[in-house]
Design a protein around this motif. Structure first.
Motif, PDB file in Angstrom:
ATOM      1  N   THR A  47     -46.765  57.057  38.589  1.00  0.00           N
ATOM      2  CA  THR A  47     -46.823  58.329  37.865  1.00  0.00           C
ATOM      3  C   THR A  47     -47.744  58.223  36.663  1.00  0.00           C
ATOM      4  N   ASP A  48     -47.553  57.186  35.823  1.00  0.00           N
ATOM      5  CA  ASP A  48     -48.374  57.027  34.622  1.00  0.00           C
ATOM      6  C   ASP A  48     -48.086  55.668  34.008  1.00  0.00           C
ATOM      7  N   LEU A  49     -48.863  55.315  32.976  1.00  0.00           N
ATOM      8  CA  LEU A  49     -48.502  54.163  32.144  1.00  0.00           C
ATOM      9  C   LEU A  49     -47.112  54.397  31.569  1.00  0.00           C
ATOM     10  N   ALA A  50     -46.375  53.338  31.348  1.00  0.00           N
ATOM     11  CA  ALA A  50     -44.942  53.440  31.064  1.00  0.00           C
ATOM     12  C   ALA A  50     -44.627  54.178  29.765  1.00  0.00           C
ATOM     13  N   THR A  51     -43.643  55.064  29.858  1.00  0.00           N
ATOM     14  CA  THR A  51     -43.020  55.723  28.714  1.00  0.00           C
ATOM     15  C   THR A  51     -41.608  55.184  28.574  1.00  0.00           C
ATOM     16  N   PHE A  52     -41.161  54.980  27.319  1.00  0.00           N
ATOM     17  CA  PHE A  52     -39.807  54.505  27.051  1.00  0.00           C
ATOM     18  C   PHE A  52     -39.104  55.469  26.101  1.00  0.00           C
ATOM     19  N   ASP A  53     -37.876  55.828  26.434  1.00  0.00           N
ATOM     20  CA  ASP A  53     -37.097  56.744  25.607  1.00  0.00           C
ATOM     21  C   ASP A  53     -36.116  56.026  24.697  1.00  0.00           C
ATOM     22  N   SER A  54     -35.797  54.774  25.001  1.00  0.00           N
ATOM     23  CA  SER A  54     -34.722  54.093  24.265  1.00  0.00           C
ATOM     24  C   SER A  54     -34.775  52.600  24.550  1.00  0.00           C
ATOM     25  N   MET A  55     -33.940  51.848  23.825  1.00  0.00           N
ATOM     26  CA  MET A  55     -33.805  50.420  24.090  1.00  0.00           C
ATOM     27  C   MET A  55     -33.252  50.173  25.487  1.00  0.00           C
ATOM     28  N   ASP A  56     -32.466  51.120  26.015  1.00  0.00           N
ATOM     29  CA  ASP A  56     -31.952  50.959  27.376  1.00  0.00           C
ATOM     30  C   ASP A  56     -33.098  50.880  28.372  1.00  0.00           C
ATOM     31  N   ASP A  57     -34.144  51.694  28.171  1.00  0.00           N
ATOM     32  CA  ASP A  57     -35.317  51.614  29.039  1.00  0.00           C
ATOM     33  C   ASP A  57     -35.970  50.240  28.939  1.00  0.00           C
ATOM     34  N   TRP A 209     -49.383  58.607  17.248  1.00  0.00           N
ATOM     35  CA  TRP A 209     -48.945  58.030  18.516  1.00  0.00           C
ATOM     36  C   TRP A 209     -48.353  59.071  19.461  1.00  0.00           C
ATOM     37  N   ILE A 210     -48.937  59.111  20.659  1.00  0.00           N
ATOM     38  CA  ILE A 210     -48.481  60.000  21.717  1.00  0.00           C
ATOM     39  C   ILE A 210     -48.371  59.219  23.026  1.00  0.00           C
ATOM     40  N   TRP A 211     -47.575  59.767  23.954  1.00  0.00           N
ATOM     41  CA  TRP A 211     -47.368  59.122  25.248  1.00  0.00           C
ATOM     42  C   TRP A 211     -48.388  59.637  26.270  1.00  0.00           C
ATOM     43  N   SER A 212     -48.845  58.754  27.119  1.00  0.00           N
ATOM     44  CA  SER A 212     -49.848  59.089  28.125  1.00  0.00           C
ATOM     45  C   SER A 212     -49.389  60.221  29.042  1.00  0.00           C
ATOM     46  N   ASP A 213     -48.088  60.274  29.367  1.00  0.00           N
ATOM     47  CA  ASP A 213     -47.592  61.291  30.302  1.00  0.00           C
ATOM     48  C   ASP A 213     -47.209  62.588  29.608  1.00  0.00           C
ATOM     49  N   GLY A 214     -47.473  62.689  28.278  1.00  0.00           N
ATOM     50  CA  GLY A 214     -47.169  63.904  27.547  1.00  0.00           C
ATOM     51  C   GLY A 214     -45.748  64.015  27.053  1.00  0.00           C
ATOM     52  N   SER A 215     -44.911  63.006  27.303  1.00  0.00           N
ATOM     53  CA  SER A 215     -43.538  63.031  26.783  1.00  0.00           C
ATOM     54  C   SER A 215     -43.573  63.143  25.263  1.00  0.00           C
ATOM     55  N   THR A 216     -42.591  63.821  24.708  1.00  0.00           N
ATOM     56  CA  THR A 216     -42.565  64.041  23.256  1.00  0.00           C
ATOM     57  C   THR A 216     -41.533  63.177  22.557  1.00  0.00           C
ATOM     58  N   ASN A 217     -40.942  62.213  23.253  1.00  0.00           N
ATOM     59  CA  ASN A 217     -39.901  61.411  22.600  1.00  0.00           C
ATOM     60  C   ASN A 217     -40.475  60.589  21.450  1.00  0.00           C
ATOM     61  N   SER A 218     -39.658  60.368  20.436  1.00  0.00           N
ATOM     62  CA  SER A 218     -40.100  59.698  19.203  1.00  0.00           C
ATOM     63  C   SER A 218     -39.635  58.249  19.128  1.00  0.00           C
ATOM     64  N   PHE A 219     -39.095  57.706  20.226  1.00  0.00           N
ATOM     65  CA  PHE A 219     -38.625  56.319  20.207  1.00  0.00           C
ATOM     66  C   PHE A 219     -39.791  55.366  19.977  1.00  0.00           C
ATOM     67  N   ARG A 220     -39.599  54.412  19.051  1.00  0.00           N
ATOM     68  CA  ARG A 220     -40.585  53.373  18.773  1.00  0.00           C
ATOM     69  C   ARG A 220     -39.864  52.034  18.596  1.00  0.00           C
ATOM     70  N   ASN A 221     -40.535  50.954  18.946  1.00  0.00           N
ATOM     71  CA  ASN A 221     -39.947  49.620  18.771  1.00  0.00           C
ATOM     72  C   ASN A 221     -41.031  48.653  18.287  1.00  0.00           C
ATOM     73  N   TRP A 222     -41.648  49.004  17.143  1.00  0.00           N
ATOM     74  CA  TRP A 222     -42.738  48.201  16.610  1.00  0.00           C
ATOM     75  C   TRP A 222     -42.278  46.805  16.228  1.00  0.00           C
ATOM     76  N   TYR A 223     -43.174  45.864  16.344  1.00  0.00           N
ATOM     77  CA  TYR A 223     -42.971  44.478  15.908  1.00  0.00           C
ATOM     78  C   TYR A 223     -42.506  44.488  14.449  1.00  0.00           C
ATOM     79  N   PRO A 224     -41.638  43.546  14.048  1.00  0.00           N
ATOM     80  CA  PRO A 224     -41.072  43.591  12.685  1.00  0.00           C
ATOM     81  C   PRO A 224     -42.098  43.731  11.571  1.00  0.00           C
ATOM     82  N   THR A 225     -43.301  43.175  11.749  1.00  0.00           N
ATOM     83  CA  THR A 225     -44.313  43.300  10.698  1.00  0.00           C
ATOM     84  C   THR A 225     -45.000  44.656  10.705  1.00  0.00           C
ATOM     85  N   GLY A 226     -44.699  45.493  11.703  1.00  0.00           N
ATOM     86  CA  GLY A 226     -45.262  46.837  11.761  1.00  0.00           C
ATOM     87  C   GLY A 226     -46.694  46.857  12.276  1.00  0.00           C
ATOM     88  N   LEU A 227     -47.397  47.955  12.008  1.00  0.00           N
ATOM     89  CA  LEU A 227     -48.768  48.152  12.470  1.00  0.00           C
ATOM     90  C   LEU A 227     -49.764  47.558  11.481  1.00  0.00           C
TER      91      LEU A 227
END
Length: 597
Positions: A47-57, A209-227
């Motif tokens: 379908t597309d490059l992966a989108t994640f909604d939560s840590m469960d994903d 930051w936006i998702w390739s498939d157009g999803s609007t979810n705001s879940f992020r899991n950046w590395y502890p040091t951030g961007l």
């Protein structure tokens, strides 16, 4: 075989959710491509490059090969915010409307519009009338505006230095909003309203930051040091085997993760008692609009009201006092699952910061190994300590600057928390047939997650140490003076009500944990979060959860005696377990058997 009709009653909190399969299936592709090439591949094959909604994903990700970093579907296309005002979810918006530019007018200083270090998401006007992106926490004076009866904007210079969000709040309290500028004439008027050399906040901001498939979810899991946005040109995101994310140059070749969405059809039979003409398309459309079921990517979700109602309390208390107040008057200090929850917040008074229900109780990780969701866990099991044994160097166990969530063992066998992205040599381990651990020293410096991946590929895992004897053996397995990674890590921050939501909305600069003692969380009027000393008095946000009752009729074909209390208890236990495994711990089940007809 007997047939029983059972009325199953679910006591839940505002939502009924029914699922068939997880909405996305994830696939690692062991082929190194640039981000755009990986996107094209995923769109052709899945379908597309992966989108994640939560840590469960993220927890469902399982690679069948070793890798260091992999592309997924998050990116921050500069075409949406750098070369034009744009009309994408990561484009610039005006505070007064919350929407993109209506006219497309812009006056950017192109040499400084760069999202420096992944932090600049607010805008200021300089002495020449050019706009510049800046870190929202910087302090500048500001321009507010009002609108006349003739729909003309008047700009007002405020000679007070403050952050962008504080400036926004000030303008909303005293005028209309931070300055909104939609054409060259207005830009000149705004420039003339301020001292010629001043840098001032205006009302532009963006959510990168936006998702390739157009999803609007705001879940992020950046590395502890951030961007960090090296060279102001890292506009695509990669994930490591620990499922932490970082920004990266989009043309670097990496393996990648795709997702597949399968459409499913579910039929519900409903009975209506009505005088309306049910063959009338308008009546049918109205019923569909008013009814409470929606279908999305393989899920059916039916809702009556939002699961939580939020209440601001205009009383300054410390965090624990606020928690007690909320538990007495409502349900608890506020928990948030998504940006949709934050967007429902409406304070009826002005405030700078307010307590929410997120905290990182040191008792769960500093004074003991703990057994909470923010306690230390061993990589080999993903669980908290089974024995409670620890060898911490108390002087250094401090979650420094809100970044240290992995553990090392030092020269004297003491453990220290450290930044997971630092490079150290490390200890792996294997287990013998006699269930004895053998420790193996690896003299290669790498990050904690890379060390974990190495150990899992070549041994059992990063070193797991459960008693004093094993700690001594681990110490002997390495050079005496070396600091090396071991298998301890933790996921900080828990919700007051015990919810496992992984949603976070930290202030752009992230955490700082001043004096290593900021273990509670506040939110500002822009709904960005920061860590804070728990004993500081702030106003706060509570939530109320309403209990709801839903009855389902279920039919069982079985040889079991459904009147037997043990059989009923066993079935209830299995159903409750299924609900809990899906994250629904807030549902209680009861049942009764209807008489045979």
């Amino acid at each position: 075989m007997d047939q029983y009709t059972t009325l199953m009653t679910l006591f839940s909190f505002g939502w009924i959710s029914c699922s068939e399969v997880p909405p996305r299936q994830y696939y690692y592709v062991n082929k190194t491509l640039s981000w755009s090439e990986a996107q094209q591949y995923c769109r052709e094959k899945y379908t597309d490059l992966a989108t994640f909604d939560s840590m469960d994903d993220l927890k469902r990700l399982k690679a069948d090969f070793s890798y260091s970093w992999a592309w997924f579907g998050l990116h921050d296309d500069p075409a949406a915010w750098k070369t034009s005002m744009g009309n994408e979810s990561n484009s610039w918006r005006w505070s007064a409307t919350g929407e993109h530019s209506r006219t497309g007018f812009q006056s950017w200083n192109s040499s400084t519009l760069d999202y420096y270090q992944g932090k600049e998401t607010c805008a200021a006007m300089d002495g020449g009338g050019l706009w510049n992106d800046y870190f929202c926490g910087s302090s500048f004076s500001l321009l507010c505006f009002n609108v006349t009866d003739q729909n003309k904007k008047n700009y007002i210079f405020i000679n007070q230095s403050m952050s962008w969000s504080s400036a926004q709040q000030y303008c909303r309290d005293n005028h209309k909003d931070l300055a909104m500028i939609e054409n060259q004439e207005e830009n000149m008027e705004a420039l003339n309203a301020k001292p010629s050399s001043s840098m001032v906040w205006i009302g532009l901001y963006r959510e990168p930051w936006i998702w390739s498939d157009g999803s609007t979810n705001s879940f992020r899991n950046w590395y502890p040091t951030g961007l960090n946005n090296i060279d102001e040109n890292q506009h695509c995101a990669i994930v490591n085997p620990k499922h932490d994310w970082v920004d990266e140059f989009c043309d670097v070749p990496y393996v990648f993760v795709c997702h597949q969405v399968s459409k499913r059809k579910t039929t519900l039979r409903m009975k209506f008692n009505t005088d309306a003409d049910m063959t009338d398309p308008k009546v049918k459309a109205q019923i569909l609009e008013q009814n409470f079921c929606y279908f999305q990517n393989g899920w059916i979700s039916c809702s009556e009201v939002p699961p939580r109602q939020y209440y601001y309390v205009n009383q300054a208390l410390n965090w624990s006092e606020a928690q007690q107040y909320c538990r007495e008057k409502y349900t608890d200090l506020a928990t948030f699952d998504s940006m949709d929850d934050l967007n429902r917040l409406k304070a009826d008074f002005s405030y700078s910061w307010a307590w929410i229900g997120l905290h990182d109780d040191p008792a769960a990780w500093k004074t003991s190994m703990g057994n909470e969701s923010n306690s230390w866990r061993w990589s080999a099991t993903g669980q908290t300590s089974r024995t409670g044994y620890e060898s911490w160097n108390r002087y250094y166990l401090d979650y420094w600057k809100g970044k240290e969530t992995c553990a090392t063992i030092g020269g004297r066998g003491q453990w220290n928390d450290d930044i997971c992205g630092f490079s150290y040599s490390f200890l792996c381990f294997n287990v013998t047939d006699q269930n004895k651990k053998n420790y193996i020293y690896i003299n290669q410096a790498m990050s904690w997650s890379s060390a974990q991946q190495y150990c899992r590929t070549n041994y059992k895992d990063l070193a797991m140490i459960e008693n004093q004897e094993e700690n001594m053996e681990a110490q002997k397995a390495k050079p005496s003076s070396s600091t090396v990674w071991i298998g301890l890590y933790r996921e900080p921050w828990t919700w007051s009500d015990g919810t496992l939501s992984s949603f976070r909305n930290w202030y752009p600069t992230g955490l700082n944990n001043v004096n290593e003692s900021q273990h509670c969380v506040t939110e500002n009027p822009q709904h960005q979060w920061a860590d804070e000393f728990c004993d500081v008095p702030w106003v706060f946000v509570c939530h109320q959860v309403l209990k709801r009752k839903t009855t389902l009729r279920m039919k069982f074909n079985t040889d079991a005696d459904m009147t037997d209390p043990k059989v009923k208890a066993q079935i209830l236990k299995q159903l409750q377990s299924l609900l809990s495994s899906g994250g629904r711990t807030d549902i209680k089940l009861q049942w009764k058997i209807e008489p045979k007809k």
